[in-house]
Scaffold this active site. Structure first.
Site, PDB file in Angstrom:
ATOM      1  N   VAL A 173      80.081  42.179  -2.884  1.00 31.12           N
ATOM      2  CA  VAL A 173      80.953  43.490  -2.824  1.00 31.12           C
ATOM      3  C   VAL A 173      81.566  43.830  -1.546  1.00 31.12           C
ATOM      4  CG1 VAL A 173      79.104  45.142  -2.829  1.00 31.12           C
ATOM      5  CG2 VAL A 173      81.406  46.258  -3.571  1.00 31.12           C
ATOM      6  N   SER A 174      82.998  43.876  -1.423  1.00 33.54           N
ATOM      7  CA  SER A 174      83.586  44.264  -0.256  1.00 33.54           C
ATOM      8  C   SER A 174      83.328  43.450   1.056  1.00 33.54           C
ATOM      9  CB  SER A 174      83.385  45.671   0.041  1.00 33.54           C
ATOM     10  OG  SER A 174      84.221  46.298   1.113  1.00 33.54           O
ATOM     11  N   TRP A 175      82.639  43.786   2.136  1.00 30.81           N
ATOM     12  CA  TRP A 175      82.340  43.046   3.246  1.00 30.81           C
ATOM     13  C   TRP A 175      81.093  42.151   2.739  1.00 30.81           C
ATOM     14  CZ3 TRP A 175      77.930  41.708   5.489  1.00 30.81           C
ATOM     15  CH2 TRP A 175      77.848  41.236   6.945  1.00 30.81           C
ATOM     16  N   GLY A 192      81.448  40.495   0.121  1.00 30.94           N
ATOM     17  CA  GLY A 192      82.103  39.472  -0.720  1.00 30.94           C
ATOM     18  C   GLY A 192      82.328  38.192   0.343  1.00 30.94           C
ATOM     19  N   THR A 200      86.930  42.358  -2.697  1.00 30.95           N
ATOM     20  CA  THR A 200      87.098  41.764  -1.660  1.00 30.95           C
ATOM     21  C   THR A 200      88.113  40.950  -1.271  1.00 30.95           C
ATOM     22  OG1 THR A 200      85.270  40.431  -0.030  1.00 30.95           O
ATOM     23  CG2 THR A 200      85.703  39.568  -2.567  1.00 30.95           C
TER      24      THR A 200
END
Length: 261
Positions: free
Chosen positions: A95-97, A99, A121
């Site tokens: 998730v996000s970073w 990813g 992401t």
């Protein structure tokens, strides 16, 4: 969730393990500055597989390393953790970073990643940027250390349900375990110049790409780019913001569970 500490190649990792059934475990890579506990709403919504998540070195309860790291070194560290836990193959969610790390792991440790989920992401350095005001705020860890500041800016940073439901921010605050500014900036530095665009077409895993429709940090078009370039991928949008895994946990968990099954 059971919290354990593992020594992996000289690096202590604080690891959370949520016991599950006999399916392959799900290895989760969290967002920047995010400790294990921040994923709690999603864990409560996702039933089934064992779930493994660890604090990135310098975050939460994992001590900061002496030297900087890159996504490929963290992917190798993650594989060694799986060796320690006795898992040959897992499903992976980033998730996000996180990813970024999930993409790197799927490419670098292809045989160990059965299915891949990428949430909120992008392909890295060469992404379609979000709102400048949100990105500027993301360069600082202040939101993790100053509760009043987070309450003021959370809607502008994360978008979605948090814009109109301040109680979601209060719940988020309860789970924060801040470590150090140094650990946060290590994470920022780790992805400088990193991009998955050259090798996304070589990913072999079935992939679910998820994006929020109101994400000021990572616009949904980045998810569409990922899904277009990964051969066996499909794209799903969630009517929420950057933190949809937490603020739309039931809907997100349902999509992910169906995909993993």
């Amino acid at each position: 969730m059971q919290i354990e500490h593992h020594q992996i190649g000289g690096q202590t990792l604080r690891v959370g393990i949520r016991p599950g059934d006999t399916r392959r475990p799900l290895l989760l890579f969290n967002g920047i500055g995010a400790n294990i506990e921040l994923i709690a709403p999603f864990l409560e919504a996702l039933e089934g597989p064992e779930l493994i998540v660890f604090d990135i070195p310098g975050v939460g309860g994992s001590p900061a390393p002496i030297l900087p790291y890159r996504p490929f070194t963290l992917a190798r560290l993650s594989a060694r953790l799986l060796d320690e836990l006795g898992h040959e193959q897992v499903d992976v969610l980033g998730v996000s970073w996180g990813g970024v790390l999930a993409q790197q792991f799927a490419f670098q440790q292809a045989k160990r990643c059965r299915r891949l989920v990428l949430a909120a992401t992008s392909p890295g350095h060469l992404m379609v940027p979000g709102k400048l005001s949100a990105l500027i705020r993301m360069t600082s860890p202040r939101r993790y250390k100053d509760a009043d500041y987070l309450k003021r800016v959370a809607g502008k940073i994360y978008g979605g349900a948090i814009r109109t439901r301040p109680e979601l921010v209060q719940g988020h605050l309860r789970h924060i375990r801040w470590a150090s500014d140094y650990g946060y900036y290590l994470q920022l530095a780790a992805t400088l110049g990193w991009s998955s665009l050259p090798w996304l077409p070589f990913l072999t895993q079935p992939t679910l790409v998820m994006a929020g429709t109101d994400d000021p940090i990572v616009p949904a078009v980045n998810g569409r780019i990922l899904a277009k370039l990964i051969p066996d991928a499909r794209f799903v949008s969630i009517d929420d913001g950057h933190l949809f895994l937490l603020t739309s946990a039931k809907e997100s968990a349902k999509e992910i569970a169906e995909f993993l099954n």
